[in-house]
Design a protein around this motif. Sequence first.
Motif, PDB file in Angstrom:
ATOM      1  N   LYS A  33       0.687  -1.195   0.002  1.00  0.00           N
ATOM      2  CA  LYS A  33      -0.048  -0.146  -0.057  1.00  0.00           C
ATOM      3  C   LYS A  33       0.698   1.182   0.179  1.00  0.00           C
ATOM      4  CE  LYS A  33      -4.093  -2.166   2.203  1.00  0.00           C
ATOM      5  NZ  LYS A  33      -4.855  -2.097   3.410  1.00  0.00           N
ATOM      6  N   GLU A  34       2.156   1.148   0.435  1.00  0.00           N
ATOM      7  CA  GLU A  34       2.859   2.521   0.554  1.00  0.00           C
ATOM      8  C   GLU A  34       3.417   2.604  -0.985  1.00  0.00           C
ATOM      9  OE1 GLU A  34       6.307   1.699   2.834  1.00  0.00           O
ATOM     10  OE2 GLU A  34       5.188   1.105   4.659  1.00  0.00           O
ATOM     11  N   LYS A  35       3.272   4.214  -1.205  1.00  0.00           N
ATOM     12  CA  LYS A  35       3.417   4.721  -2.613  1.00  0.00           C
ATOM     13  C   LYS A  35       4.761   5.139  -2.384  1.00  0.00           C
ATOM     14  CE  LYS A  35       2.042   8.091  -5.644  1.00  0.00           C
ATOM     15  NZ  LYS A  35       1.143   9.267  -5.893  1.00  0.00           N
ATOM     16  N   LYS A  36       5.579   4.723  -3.530  1.00  0.00           N
ATOM     17  CA  LYS A  36       7.070   5.264  -3.552  1.00  0.00           C
ATOM     18  C   LYS A  36       7.067   6.633  -4.063  1.00  0.00           C
ATOM     19  CE  LYS A  36      10.062   1.025  -3.626  1.00  0.00           C
ATOM     20  NZ  LYS A  36      11.236   0.809  -4.480  1.00  0.00           N
ATOM     21  N   GLU A  37       7.697   7.318  -3.508  1.00  0.00           N
ATOM     22  CA  GLU A  37       7.820   8.901  -4.022  1.00  0.00           C
ATOM     23  C   GLU A  37       8.665   8.987  -5.332  1.00  0.00           C
ATOM     24  OE1 GLU A  37       7.753  12.578  -1.771  1.00  0.00           O
ATOM     25  OE2 GLU A  37       7.478  11.456  -0.111  1.00  0.00           O
ATOM     26  N   HIS A  38       8.329   9.868  -6.349  1.00  0.00           N
ATOM     27  CA  HIS A  38       9.142   9.787  -7.628  1.00  0.00           C
ATOM     28  C   HIS A  38      10.183  10.779  -6.944  1.00  0.00           C
ATOM     29  CE1 HIS A  38      10.159  12.127 -11.242  1.00  0.00           C
ATOM     30  NE2 HIS A  38       9.838  11.020 -11.594  1.00  0.00           N
ATOM     31  N   ARG A  39      11.414  10.295  -7.584  1.00  0.00           N
ATOM     32  CA  ARG A  39      12.709  11.084  -7.295  1.00  0.00           C
ATOM     33  C   ARG A  39      13.108  11.984  -8.600  1.00  0.00           C
ATOM     34  NH1 ARG A  39      15.925  10.069  -3.282  1.00  0.00           N
ATOM     35  NH2 ARG A  39      17.802  10.800  -4.138  1.00  0.00           N
ATOM     36  N   GLN A  40      13.193  13.002  -8.411  1.00  0.00           N
ATOM     37  CA  GLN A  40      13.444  13.968  -9.344  1.00  0.00           C
ATOM     38  C   GLN A  40      14.913  14.770  -9.231  1.00  0.00           C
ATOM     39  OE1 GLN A  40      10.855  17.478  -9.023  1.00  0.00           O
ATOM     40  NE2 GLN A  40      11.645  18.344 -11.071  1.00  0.00           N
ATOM     41  N   CYS A  91      19.797  14.710  -6.375  1.00  0.00           N
ATOM     42  CA  CYS A  91      18.230  14.117  -6.647  1.00  0.00           C
ATOM     43  C   CYS A  91      17.553  14.165  -5.350  1.00  0.00           C
ATOM     44  CB  CYS A  91      18.721  12.693  -7.065  1.00  0.00           C
ATOM     45  SG  CYS A  91      19.161  12.663  -8.676  1.00  0.00           S
ATOM     46  N   HIS A  92      16.467  14.293  -5.342  1.00  0.00           N
ATOM     47  CA  HIS A  92      15.559  14.286  -3.957  1.00  0.00           C
ATOM     48  C   HIS A  92      13.733  14.016  -4.320  1.00  0.00           C
ATOM     49  CE1 HIS A  92      18.264  16.199  -1.016  1.00  0.00           C
ATOM     50  NE2 HIS A  92      18.530  17.151  -2.186  1.00  0.00           N
ATOM     51  N   THR A  93      13.218  13.567  -3.604  1.00  0.00           N
ATOM     52  CA  THR A  93      12.032  13.395  -3.928  1.00  0.00           C
ATOM     53  C   THR A  93      11.227  14.456  -4.059  1.00  0.00           C
ATOM     54  OG1 THR A  93      11.292  13.201  -1.562  1.00  0.00           O
ATOM     55  CG2 THR A  93      12.032  11.297  -2.146  1.00  0.00           C
ATOM     56  N   ASP A  94       9.940  14.519  -4.724  1.00  0.00           N
ATOM     57  CA  ASP A  94       9.206  15.926  -4.838  1.00  0.00           C
ATOM     58  C   ASP A  94       8.904  16.339  -3.467  1.00  0.00           C
ATOM     59  OD1 ASP A  94       9.150  15.095  -7.551  1.00  0.00           O
ATOM     60  OD2 ASP A  94       7.331  13.948  -7.385  1.00  0.00           O
ATOM     61  N   THR A  95       8.743  15.707  -2.300  1.00  0.00           N
ATOM     62  CA  THR A  95       8.262  16.126  -1.071  1.00  0.00           C
ATOM     63  C   THR A  95       9.624  17.123  -0.688  1.00  0.00           C
ATOM     64  OG1 THR A  95       6.750  14.425  -0.771  1.00  0.00           O
ATOM     65  CG2 THR A  95       7.647  15.849   1.449  1.00  0.00           C
ATOM     66  N   GLU A  96      10.567  16.393  -0.755  1.00  0.00           N
ATOM     67  CA  GLU A  96      11.889  17.041  -0.251  1.00  0.00           C
ATOM     68  C   GLU A  96      12.233  18.395  -1.001  1.00  0.00           C
ATOM     69  OE1 GLU A  96      14.311  13.196   1.238  1.00  0.00           O
ATOM     70  OE2 GLU A  96      14.697  13.547  -0.623  1.00  0.00           O
ATOM     71  N   TRP A  97      12.001  18.354  -2.520  1.00  0.00           N
ATOM     72  CA  TRP A  97      12.347  19.589  -3.358  1.00  0.00           C
ATOM     73  C   TRP A  97      11.353  20.754  -2.877  1.00  0.00           C
ATOM     74  CZ3 TRP A  97      16.561  20.616  -5.165  1.00  0.00           C
ATOM     75  CH2 TRP A  97      17.302  19.573  -5.893  1.00  0.00           C
ATOM     76  N   LYS A  98       9.984  20.389  -2.528  1.00  0.00           N
ATOM     77  CA  LYS A  98       9.024  21.488  -2.055  1.00  0.00           C
ATOM     78  C   LYS A  98       9.509  22.095  -0.816  1.00  0.00           C
ATOM     79  CE  LYS A  98       4.810  19.488  -3.994  1.00  0.00           C
ATOM     80  NZ  LYS A  98       3.607  18.713  -3.805  1.00  0.00           N
ATOM     81  N   GLN A  99       9.934  21.178   0.122  1.00  0.00           N
ATOM     82  CA  GLN A  99      10.715  21.646   1.434  1.00  0.00           C
ATOM     83  C   GLN A  99      11.891  22.682   1.199  1.00  0.00           C
ATOM     84  OE1 GLN A  99      11.451  18.211   3.807  1.00  0.00           O
ATOM     85  NE2 GLN A  99       9.338  18.255   4.466  1.00  0.00           N
TER      86      GLN A  99
END
Length: 89
Positions: A29-36, A52-60
């Motif tokens: 059920k865990e969704k892997k975050e996309h790395r950008q 490279c970071h995940t989308d959440t990390e880039w937003k932060q």
Amino acid sequence: MMLKLIGTVSVLSLAMTVTSPVLAKDHSKEKKEHRQCRKYEVTGSNIPQLICHTDTEWKQLDKQAADVQAENRHQIERAQNQVQYTSPQ
């Protein structure tokens, strides 16, 4: 004695089987975050650095950078307002 040992082992193995699905995480059920990945120019180098970071990390990180820019802008405006211009005589 042997029957008692077999009975204990079977009860324990049954208890482990019953409780293990409750304790185990459901990874399906865990969704892997996309790395950008983004390229950054490094001063003194012809080779850009790839970060490279995940989308959440880039937003932060983008929010932190915007906060720093806003604070710098505020400090510059405050310094400019404190400067008193006098006309040359």
